[in-house]
Design a protein around this motif. Structure first.
Motif, PDB file in Angstrom:
ATOM      1  N   GLU A  38       3.871   1.478  -1.120  1.00 12.15           N
ATOM      2  CA  GLU A  38       4.550   1.574  -2.410  1.00 12.15           C
ATOM      3  C   GLU A  38       3.674   2.316  -3.424  1.00 12.15           C
ATOM      4  OE1 GLU A  38       7.806   0.378  -3.237  1.00 12.15           O
ATOM      5  OE2 GLU A  38       7.410   1.588  -5.006  1.00 12.15           O
ATOM      6  N   THR A  39       2.377   2.018  -3.430  1.00 13.06           N
ATOM      7  CA  THR A  39       1.496   2.718  -4.383  1.00 13.06           C
ATOM      8  C   THR A  39       1.456   4.209  -4.078  1.00 13.06           C
ATOM      9  OG1 THR A  39      -0.379   2.128  -2.997  1.00 13.06           O
ATOM     10  CG2 THR A  39      -0.039   0.813  -4.945  1.00 13.06           C
ATOM     11  N   ALA A  53      10.477  14.448  -2.849  1.00  8.15           N
ATOM     12  CA  ALA A  53       9.420  15.033  -2.027  1.00  8.15           C
ATOM     13  C   ALA A  53       9.358  14.380  -0.658  1.00  8.15           C
ATOM     14  CB  ALA A  53       8.081  14.896  -2.732  1.00  8.15           C
ATOM     15  N   ILE A  60       8.262  12.943   5.098  1.00 18.00           N
ATOM     16  CA  ILE A  60       8.692  14.332   4.898  1.00 18.00           C
ATOM     17  C   ILE A  60       9.804  14.689   5.887  1.00 18.00           C
ATOM     18  CG2 ILE A  60       7.933  16.733   4.969  1.00 18.00           C
ATOM     19  CD1 ILE A  60       5.115  15.533   4.098  1.00 18.00           C
ATOM     20  N   MET A 108       4.841   5.725  -4.918  1.00 16.51           N
ATOM     21  CA  MET A 108       5.308   5.301  -6.241  1.00 16.51           C
ATOM     22  C   MET A 108       5.928   6.441  -7.045  1.00 16.51           C
ATOM     23  SD  MET A 108       4.622   2.650  -8.774  1.00 16.51           S
ATOM     24  CE  MET A 108       3.105   1.934  -8.423  1.00 16.51           C
ATOM     25  N   GLY A 109       5.293   7.597  -6.986  1.00 14.08           N
ATOM     26  CA  GLY A 109       5.786   8.707  -7.794  1.00 14.08           C
ATOM     27  C   GLY A 109       7.027   9.352  -7.224  1.00 14.08           C
ATOM     28  N   ALA A 149      -8.584   7.790   2.456  1.00 15.21           N
ATOM     29  CA  ALA A 149      -7.453   8.570   1.925  1.00 15.21           C
ATOM     30  C   ALA A 149      -6.362   7.644   1.391  1.00 15.21           C
ATOM     31  CB  ALA A 149      -6.886   9.471   3.013  1.00 15.21           C
ATOM     32  N   VAL A 172      -2.182  10.630  -6.322  1.00 18.96           N
ATOM     33  CA  VAL A 172      -1.115  11.634  -6.292  1.00 18.96           C
ATOM     34  C   VAL A 172       0.160  11.046  -6.904  1.00 18.96           C
ATOM     35  CG1 VAL A 172       0.256  13.155  -4.827  1.00 18.96           C
ATOM     36  CG2 VAL A 172      -2.115  12.679  -4.237  1.00 18.96           C
ATOM     37  N   ILE A 202       3.172   9.324   6.138  1.00 16.43           N
ATOM     38  CA  ILE A 202       3.299  10.549   5.346  1.00 16.43           C
ATOM     39  C   ILE A 202       4.177  11.588   6.047  1.00 16.43           C
ATOM     40  CG2 ILE A 202       2.041  12.400   4.170  1.00 16.43           C
ATOM     41  CD1 ILE A 202       1.454   9.723   2.926  1.00 16.43           C
ATOM     42  N   LEU A 217      -9.212   8.008   7.008  1.00 16.82           N
ATOM     43  CA  LEU A 217      -7.810   7.775   6.653  1.00 16.82           C
ATOM     44  C   LEU A 217      -7.663   6.570   5.726  1.00 16.82           C
ATOM     45  CD1 LEU A 217      -6.099   8.506  10.061  1.00 16.82           C
ATOM     46  CD2 LEU A 217      -5.749   9.750   7.926  1.00 16.82           C
ATOM     47  N   SER A 250       0.830  -1.210   0.000  1.00 16.83           N
ATOM     48  CA  SER A 250       0.000   0.000   0.000  1.00 16.83           C
ATOM     49  C   SER A 250       0.860   1.255   0.000  1.00 16.83           C
ATOM     50  CB  SER A 250      -0.916   0.021   1.229  1.00 16.83           C
ATOM     51  OG  SER A 250      -1.793  -1.073   1.185  1.00 16.83           O
ATOM     52  N   VAL A 307      -7.200   6.654  -1.987  1.00 18.52           N
ATOM     53  CA  VAL A 307      -7.197   7.723  -2.990  1.00 18.52           C
ATOM     54  C   VAL A 307      -5.777   8.228  -3.252  1.00 18.52           C
ATOM     55  CG1 VAL A 307      -8.060  10.025  -3.576  1.00 18.52           C
ATOM     56  CG2 VAL A 307      -9.535   8.426  -2.366  1.00 18.52           C
ATOM     57  N   LEU A 308      -4.923   8.181  -2.232  1.00 19.19           N
ATOM     58  CA  LEU A 308      -3.569   8.749  -2.356  1.00 19.19           C
ATOM     59  C   LEU A 308      -2.730   8.218  -3.524  1.00 19.19           C
ATOM     60  CD1 LEU A 308      -2.357   9.384   1.280  1.00 19.19           C
ATOM     61  CD2 LEU A 308      -2.622  11.043  -0.560  1.00 19.19           C
ATOM     62  N   PRO A 309      -2.896   6.953  -3.956  1.00 19.15           N
ATOM     63  CA  PRO A 309      -2.142   6.548  -5.153  1.00 19.15           C
ATOM     64  C   PRO A 309      -2.362   7.488  -6.326  1.00 19.15           C
ATOM     65  CG  PRO A 309      -3.067   4.617  -4.118  1.00 19.15           C
ATOM     66  CD  PRO A 309      -3.580   5.809  -3.333  1.00 19.15           C
TER      67      PRO A 309
END
Lengths: 274, 275
Positions: free
Chosen positions: A54-55, A68, A101, A58-59, A182, A189, A97, A179, A52, A185-187
């Motif tokens: 990784e997806t 980022a 960062i 991924m970017g 989220a 991004v 997340i 969450l 999860s 949905v976050l993949p």
């Protein structure tokens, strides 16, 4: 104590290790997740959360030092906490997340403040022909920076798990549900970031083709990859032919001005094209 | 590939092998000012020691190779091969312009970084990760190993042969590709595979279902998700992804804000009972 050591060593060997072994992708969530799971006795959970994360990440790739987030530290700690608290993605995600960062900021700090000043040292050693010194510093700096970096997960695990646990208990279930939504949905991004690299108006239709054949035909990803390769080969062949054709046309007028001793045959050709 | 490596001596082949192994550590001591300079130097040392007999020439070469270097790791051995072949020419002839070595090295690393990043990071890694993720979600323990193999086998082959190719063909090869305009064709073909995979993964991985239904007098008269599926399967995930892409590309919204925004919006929608 064991958990803290295990997570710190995994971060050192994967996130640091991939810098020593040529970005071999050891430090990706899909690798770190199951590895942490193995060491903490829950491979399944590690595998699932690793996949999860990784997806979502991924970017995020480290291209030319610009990134980022640092997914390695984030995945290691998030998976470890999730396993120790018997939670799933709902526990791992809100941790991963911000950790990603923060991890990147610390990594950048070490890169600038600890390793950075040695650039001039390398130069002066090259001037003196100090070969051994260069090699020693080359590997010494690697060990130093990743040792410092691995201290973070060590102390985070030592002090953090109970503190994190008590905070997590206070989160109401509807937020945890949000969450999880989220997390699904976050993949998007991650995909958007990849599209930023690859998108080009002339080939954008292939994005929708890829979406369509999975949504409606339920094709597995490996089949999509093979299909994409076939299309790419066909397009490249046509481009190559077009390219050769264009060059032939472009070459002709040049021949008229530069080559004064043309054969009769060539002259006829030029006349034909002009 | 073998037809290129015929005219390399046995000694040189050994040096190229050493370069291959050493080049793994290119970014071990990466610095903001010079990036992979120390790793490049480390990979070049076997050649420098072999080619230069005079102490001062050796030092000059070491200073030269300690210059700024940054490219895609899969492409690095090719650049190293080209550079090494030029160092050899420099050591053998008196009138060789040593400055051209760094000029070629610098001009190669930029375009190769672009090609390598999009092919290996953008396409190959995405394909490898996509396949591994779907395996992992089905509980296949081999997923991480398959991921590493799918990514690393092609990359290491390119690194291995790239070094030999770079060394044999010297600086002509990449110039030739450029003159023939073949780089663009290659990049476009790779991007097609990449974009198709991203589209496929959008459908596979981005999940967003509406829970909210229109209810009048205790009777459900409209199931919103079912209705949306009849229009187009995966309409909302596709729209969300395109929205993210638009925000990233056209509005320059930072990734951290996008991630934070997604989380906040998801929680708000959950609180409202929509999802």
């Amino acid at each position: 104590m064991y958990e803290a050591f295990a997570v710190a060593i995994v971060v050192f060997l994967t996130v640091g290790g991939q810098e020593l072994l040529g970005f071999t992708m050891l430090g990706r969530p899909i690798v770190i997740g199951p590895l942490i799971g193995l060491l903490l006795g829950d491979v399944k959970t590690g595998l699932m959360i690793g996949a999860s994360l990784e997806t979502i990440f991924m970017g995020i790739v480290n291209i030319g030092g610009a990134s980022a987030a640092e997914p390695g530290l984030a995945s290691a700690l998030a998976v470890a906490f999730a396993i120790m608290m018997h939670g799933g993605l709902g526990v791992a995600l809100p941790l991963a997340i911000p950790l990603g960062i923060i991890g990147l900021q610390i990594k950048t700090l070490i890169y600038v403040a600890v390793v950075g000043p040695f650039a001039s040292k390398f130069d002066s050693m090259a001037e003196k022909g100090n070969e051994k010194g260069i090699v020693r510093l080359h590997f010494g700096l690697w060990t130093l920076q990743w040792f410092i970096y691995a201290l973070i997960p060590f102390f985070a695990m030592l002090f953090g798990s109970e503190a994190t646990q008590s905070v997590l208990k206070m989160i109401p279930t509807i937020i945890v549900h949000g969450l999880t939504v989220a997390g699904n949905v976050l993949p998007a991004v991650g995909m958007a970031m990849l599209m930023k690299i690859l998108w080009d108006k002339n080939i954008s239709s292939f994005y929708f083709l890829g979406f369509l054949i999975v949504a409606y035909l339920k094709m597995p990803l490996i089949a999509v990859a093979v299909m994409g390769t076939i299309i790419a080969i066909l397009v490249a062949q046509r481009d190559y032919q077009l390219h050769n054709f264009e060059q032939k046309i472009a070459a002709k007028p040049a021949a008229v001005t530069t080559n004064t001793t043309e054969t009769k045959d060539e002259q006829e050709n030029d006349d034909f094209f002009s | 590939m073998s037809k290129f490596s015929k005219d390399i001596s046995k000694d040189e082949k050994k040096l190229i092998r050493q370069m291959f192994w050493r080049s793994f550590t290119l970014y071990s001591a990466v610095t903001p000012a010079k990036q992979g300079a120390s790793g490049f130097e480390y990979s070049m040392l076997p050649f420098i020691n072999k080619f230069y007999k005079k102490e001062q020439d050796k030092k000059d070469a070491m200073v030269r190779q300690m210059s700024y270097f940054n490219t895609n790791l899969a492409m690095a051995p090719f650049v190293m091969g080209v550079t090494a072949s030029m160092e050899k020419q420099n050591s053998e002839s008196d009138d060789f312009n040593a400055e051209s070595i760094n000029a070629i090295k610098t001009s190669l690393m930029g375009p190769l970084a672009g090609i390598g990043d999009s092919i290996f990071w953008g396409v190959l890694r995405v394909i490898a990760a996509g396949i591994a993720i779907s395996l992992a979600k089905n509980g296949n323990i081999a997923a991480p190993i398959i991921f590493l193999l799918l990514f690393n086998i092609p990359v290491q082959l390119v690194r291995w042969y790239g070094g030999q190719l770079g060394y044999t063909l010297g600086s002509n090869y990449i110039g030739e590709l450029y003159e023939k305009g073949l780089i663009n064709i290659l990049t476009k073909a790779a991007s097609i595979v990449g974009l198709m995979m991203v589209g496929a993964m959008t459908s596979n991985m981005v999940k967003f279902d509406l829970k909210w239904n229109m209810v009048i007098g205790g009777k459900t008269i409209l199931k919103s998700q079912e209705m949306l599926n009849q229009i187009f399967i995966g309409l909302l995930p596709l729209a969300i992804t395109l929205l993210c892409f638009w925000l990233l590309k056209k509005k320059n919204v930072s990734i951290n804000w996008l991630i934070l925004g997604t989380i906040v919006v998801s929680i708000v929608l959950a609180l409202m009972g929509i999802v």
